[in-house]
Motif scaffolding. Structure first.
Motif, mmCIF file in Angstrom:
data_model
loop_
_atom_site.group_PDB
_atom_site.id
_atom_site.type_symbol
_atom_site.label_atom_id
_atom_site.label_comp_id
_atom_site.label_asym_id
_atom_site.label_seq_id
_atom_site.Cartn_x
_atom_site.Cartn_y
_atom_site.Cartn_z
ATOM 1 N N GLN A 91 -17.551 -4.352 1.231
ATOM 2 C CA GLN A 91 -16.666 -5.525 1.352
ATOM 3 C C GLN A 91 -15.519 -5.469 0.338
ATOM 4 N N LEU A 92 -15.860 -5.208 -0.918
ATOM 5 C CA LEU A 92 -14.833 -5.212 -1.966
ATOM 6 C C LEU A 92 -13.825 -4.086 -1.768
ATOM 7 N N LEU A 93 -14.333 -2.950 -1.334
ATOM 8 C CA LEU A 93 -13.471 -1.778 -1.199
ATOM 9 C C LEU A 93 -12.584 -1.852 0.050
ATOM 10 N N PHE A 94 -13.207 -2.234 1.160
ATOM 11 C CA PHE A 94 -12.464 -2.154 2.424
ATOM 12 C C PHE A 94 -11.558 -3.355 2.692
ATOM 13 N N THR A 95 -11.838 -4.472 2.026
ATOM 14 C CA THR A 95 -10.965 -5.644 2.252
ATOM 15 C C THR A 95 -9.491 -5.323 1.934
ATOM 16 N N PRO A 96 -9.168 -4.826 0.723
ATOM 17 C CA PRO A 96 -7.748 -4.518 0.476
ATOM 18 C C PRO A 96 -7.218 -3.372 1.317
ATOM 19 N N LEU A 97 -8.073 -2.404 1.603
ATOM 20 C CA LEU A 97 -7.587 -1.239 2.354
ATOM 21 C C LEU A 97 -7.283 -1.600 3.811
ATOM 22 N N LEU A 98 -8.153 -2.407 4.389
ATOM 23 C CA LEU A 98 -7.892 -2.846 5.771
ATOM 24 C C LEU A 98 -6.678 -3.774 5.817
ATOM 25 N N ALA A 99 -6.561 -4.618 4.789
ATOM 26 C CA ALA A 99 -5.401 -5.520 4.729
ATOM 27 C C ALA A 99 -4.118 -4.697 4.619
ATOM 28 N N GLY A 100 -4.166 -3.662 3.782
ATOM 29 C CA GLY A 100 -2.982 -2.797 3.619
ATOM 30 C C GLY A 100 -2.561 -2.178 4.938
ATOM 31 N N TRP A 101 -3.544 -1.667 5.664
ATOM 32 C CA TRP A 101 -3.234 -1.074 6.970
ATOM 33 C C TRP A 101 -2.623 -2.110 7.919
ATOM 34 N N ALA A 102 -3.281 -3.272 7.992
ATOM 35 C CA ALA A 102 -2.809 -4.323 8.909
ATOM 36 C C ALA A 102 -1.377 -4.746 8.544
ATOM 37 N N ILE A 103 -1.103 -4.795 7.260
ATOM 38 C CA ILE A 103 0.236 -5.227 6.815
ATOM 39 C C ILE A 103 1.288 -4.192 7.206
ATOM 40 N N TRP A 104 1.016 -2.937 6.931
ATOM 41 C CA TRP A 104 2.037 -1.915 7.266
ATOM 42 C C TRP A 104 2.245 -1.807 8.765
ATOM 43 N N VAL A 105 1.146 -1.936 9.509
ATOM 44 C CA VAL A 105 1.281 -1.909 10.972
ATOM 45 C C VAL A 105 2.112 -3.112 11.426
ATOM 46 N N GLY A 106 1.803 -4.276 10.857
ATOM 47 C CA GLY A 106 2.538 -5.491 11.228
ATOM 48 C C GLY A 106 4.021 -5.366 10.927
ATOM 49 N N ILE A 107 4.334 -4.847 9.743
ATOM 50 C CA ILE A 107 5.748 -4.715 9.372
ATOM 51 C C ILE A 107 6.441 -3.666 10.254
ATOM 52 N N ALA A 108 5.719 -2.587 10.542
ATOM 53 C CA ALA A 108 6.311 -1.545 11.398
ATOM 54 C C ALA A 108 6.638 -2.109 12.778
ATOM 55 N N VAL A 109 5.685 -2.847 13.337
ATOM 56 C CA VAL A 109 5.918 -3.448 14.657
ATOM 57 C C VAL A 109 7.071 -4.453 14.573
ATOM 58 N N SER A 110 7.062 -5.223 13.509
ATOM 59 C CA SER A 110 8.084 -6.250 13.329
ATOM 60 C C SER A 110 9.486 -5.644 13.211
ATOM 61 N N ALA A 111 9.550 -4.482 12.533
ATOM 62 C CA ALA A 111 10.853 -3.838 12.327
ATOM 63 C C ALA A 111 11.404 -3.217 13.601
ATOM 64 N N ARG A 112 10.549 -3.094 14.616
ATOM 65 C CA ARG A 112 11.006 -2.492 15.877
ATOM 66 C C ARG A 112 10.953 -3.478 17.043
ATOM 67 N N SER A 113 10.668 -4.736 16.752
ATOM 68 C CA SER A 113 10.530 -5.713 17.839
ATOM 69 C C SER A 113 11.765 -6.597 17.940
ATOM 70 N N THR A 114 11.885 -7.199 19.094
ATOM 71 C CA THR A 114 12.972 -8.163 19.266
ATOM 72 C C THR A 114 12.413 -9.560 19.528
ATOM 73 N N ASP A 115 11.083 -9.678 19.538
ATOM 74 C CA ASP A 115 10.467 -10.962 19.839
ATOM 75 C C ASP A 115 9.268 -11.184 18.918
ATOM 76 N N VAL A 116 9.225 -12.340 18.284
ATOM 77 C CA VAL A 116 8.183 -12.621 17.292
ATOM 78 C C VAL A 116 6.791 -12.603 17.921
ATOM 79 N N ARG A 117 6.630 -13.268 19.057
ATOM 80 C CA ARG A 117 5.287 -13.368 19.654
ATOM 81 C C ARG A 117 4.754 -12.003 20.061
ATOM 82 N N ALA A 118 5.627 -11.216 20.699
ATOM 83 C CA ALA A 118 5.203 -9.880 21.114
ATOM 84 C C ALA A 118 4.801 -9.062 19.896
ATOM 85 N N ALA A 119 5.562 -9.203 18.813
ATOM 86 C CA ALA A 119 5.261 -8.456 17.582
ATOM 87 C C ALA A 119 3.908 -8.861 17.038
#
Lengths: 244, 340
Positions: A153-181
């Motif tokens: 739990q302690l180890l994977f919480t930040p690592l999974l969050a990091g992945w989710a964040i970078w994926v989210g930002i990557a999608v966001s940087a290439r999207s034209t619509d907030v909901r789709a992103a």
């Protein structure tokens, strides 16, 4: 001009101020953890220790997996909004006209999603452990509080969050619509969770060595994802919708 | 970058002239643009644009919608890369590596204010003061707010402000870093006449302080009122100069005469007058005389000739061509040329 943590802090502070008055963010950050705390707690408190051990182990594994869904879902919705949302409300251009480097902007955005996620996820896990110890059968409570489970739990919480964040930002940087992103980034955030799920459900034997090994691999993936997102952030396309 | 932002309310900015180039600049011009071109694939945004802007000058970039004005500002602000050509912005060569350095010396106020709606006015400005790493952050914010007469609204959420007030906050934001060059992209777009006038007063006050301003607009009265020089852009630059120079270049100078009644023989009156190279009837009792040189020198002789001919003179004035006439003439010519 050098990388400036002062500019990173400016972005983080701005995001926090924005979150405070953003009902969507508050709802996401409050509702998801409550949901993923209540479900496993009810399961464990209601669990019967007289049953089959494998079944009980599966229940414990599932409960702990719920905890790890929090660092995936909470930041992905927020980070998916981070670039396309600013673009939609017309605030991206003024920020890009300042001396900010794209790395400073992206790290600021990522930290603003990471810090509350980590706090929420660890707080929820703490409450879960306390509730399990207080209300679940002692055998279940001791099974949950093993070093391997807590480490995962302690180890994977930040690592999974990091992945989710970078994926989210990557999608966001290439999207034209907030909901789709947001929808796409939530989906794209889940793959690393599969490995953790296999461990939690004892499909892969859970051990400290394996957890550390997988953690190191996920950290490497997170760092690669950061470099990838920084490289793909195209201010010209974000402002004009075209490339020169 | 040692200049201080304005204070004391709209149009009442401290009037000291500050035209010195920023520290580190190499030349005497705030902007030097040479053959700059930007393409998006097959689409040409602007082509072979060249001009210079001196420190302390207010330079207007005029053009119709889609002429490439905003793209030019974004290119000079290092937000997008030029396809070809070169430029120096605030003494720094325009190239991707110099982007942060250039952006630290300039400010851009985009057409849309782009304020964070859920942040207060002061919080918005604080974020940008931190991004520019201004030293005396809180003092700068207070001064910038006083300059746009919004000190009392510092605690208001930006979403609660009118469009005009938001534009003023955006202007305060642009002043925070005390820029060597201030780019204003259509600063009065979408504003009502009162709000537009307030923004004009603020810009005029900055002009009085000697702030170098690059103003894009398609509002000609705005350019005529505020700009020392203008460039007329329609993908390519059509003409650059002071508004009166542009008028002189495009239009012959004329005297407009209005009489109480028609002249019996106008040719006899106007032919042979010194300084008059042609004449035409504009209405039954009105005439347009083309002047070779200076209308002020030709007018007395014209008046004497008219009195001598027994005409009752209502008025003799120089026909003024507005910047709008210049603009329309050039844009029409350009459209015609492209059709051919």
């Amino acid at each position: 001009m050098k990388f400036s943590w002062s500019r990173v802090i400016a972005i983080v502070q701005k995001e926090f101020r924005d979150y405070r008055r953003n009902r969507f963010v508050i709802a996401t950050m409050a509702a998801t953890p409550v949901l993923f705390l209540l479900l496993p707690m009810i399961q464990l408190i209601a669990a019967n220790t007289a049953g089959n051990t494998a079944h009980l182990s599966l229940r414990i594994g599932l409960s702990l997996l719920y905890m790890l869904i929090i660092p995936v879902t909470v930041p992905s919705a927020v980070s998916a909004y981070s670039v396309v949302g600013e673009r939609e409300q017309g605030t991206l251009e003024p920020v890009l006209t300042t001396p900010i480097h794209r790395e400073e902007l992206l790290i600021g955005k990522a930290l603003a999603a990471f810090i509350p996620t980590l706090l929420i996820a660890y707080a929820v896990f703490g409450i879960f452990l306390a509730a399990a110890t207080a209300f679940a059968h002692p055998a279940i409570a001791s099974a949950i509080t093993t070093a391997a489970h807590v480490l995962v739990q302690l180890l994977f919480t930040p690592l999974l969050a990091g992945w989710a964040i970078w994926v989210g930002i990557a999608v966001s940087a290439r999207s034209t619509d907030v909901r789709a992103a947001q929808q796409l980034s939530v989906l794209a955030s889940f793959p690393p969770l599969v490995i953790v799920a296999l461990m939690s459900l004892n499909v892969i034997g859970e051990s400290v060595t394996l957890a550390i090994g997988l953690g190191a691999a996920l950290l490497a993936v997170d760092l690669l994802a950061w470099r990838f997102v920084a490289a793909m952030f195209d201010g010209e396309w974000l402002l004009t919708g075209s490339r020169g | 970058m040692t200049r201080e932002p304005a204070a004391h309310g709209p149009g009442r900015v401290e009037p000291s002239r500050q035209t010195t180039p920023p520290v580190g600049s190499t030349g005497g011009s705030a902007l030097v643009v040479e053959h700059l071109t930007k393409r998006f694939g097959d689409r040409l945004a602007f082509d072979d644009v060249s001009f210079e802007v001196g420190y302390g000058e207010v330079f207007g970039f005029l053009g119709p919608n889609g002429a490439g004005k905003t793209t030019a500002v974004r290119t000079l602000g290092t937000l997008i890369a030029p396809t070809s050509g070169s430029a120096q912005v605030a003494g720094v060569d325009l190239c991707p590596e110099n982007g942060p350095t250039i952006r630290s010396r300039i400010s851009i106020m985009p057409e849309s204010p782009g304020l964070y709606p859920r942040l207060t006015v002061a919080e918005n400005l604080e974020c940008f003061a931190r991004l520019y790493r201004v030293a005396d952050r809180h003092e700068r914010i207070e001064r910038a707010l006083r300059a746009v007469d919004l000190a009392e609204r510092a605690g208001d959420l930006c979403r609660s402000l009118s469009k005009g007030l938001r534009q003023r906050v955006a202007l305060a934001r642009a002043l925070l870093s005390d820029p060597a060059v201030l780019f204003l992209d259509e600063p009065t777009a979408g504003l009502d006449p009162v709000a537009s006038r307030e923004v004009h007063e603020l810009i005029a006050a900055l002009k009085d302080r000697g702030v170098t301003i690059f103003l894009t607009t398609h509002r000609l009265e705005e350019a005529e009122r505020l700009c020392d020089r203008v460039a007329i852009l329609n993908t390519a630059i059509q003409l650059v100069g002071r508004p009166d120079e542009l008028r002189a270049r495009l239009f012959t100078r004329t005297l407009e005469i209005r009489l109480r009644s028609e002249l019996a023989d106008p040719a006899a009156v106007f032919s042979g007058l010194g300084g008059i190279v042609g004449w035409a009837t504009s209405a039954a009792d009105s005439y347009l005389l083309t002047v070779a040189d200076d209308p002020d020198r030709a007018a007395p002789e014209v008046a004497r000739a008219l009195v001598h001919a027994g005409a009752d003179i209502c008025s003799i004035v120089e026909a003024r061509h507005s910047l709008e006439d210049v603009y329309l003439e050039l844009i029409d010519e350009d459209v015609e040329a492209r059709k051919r």
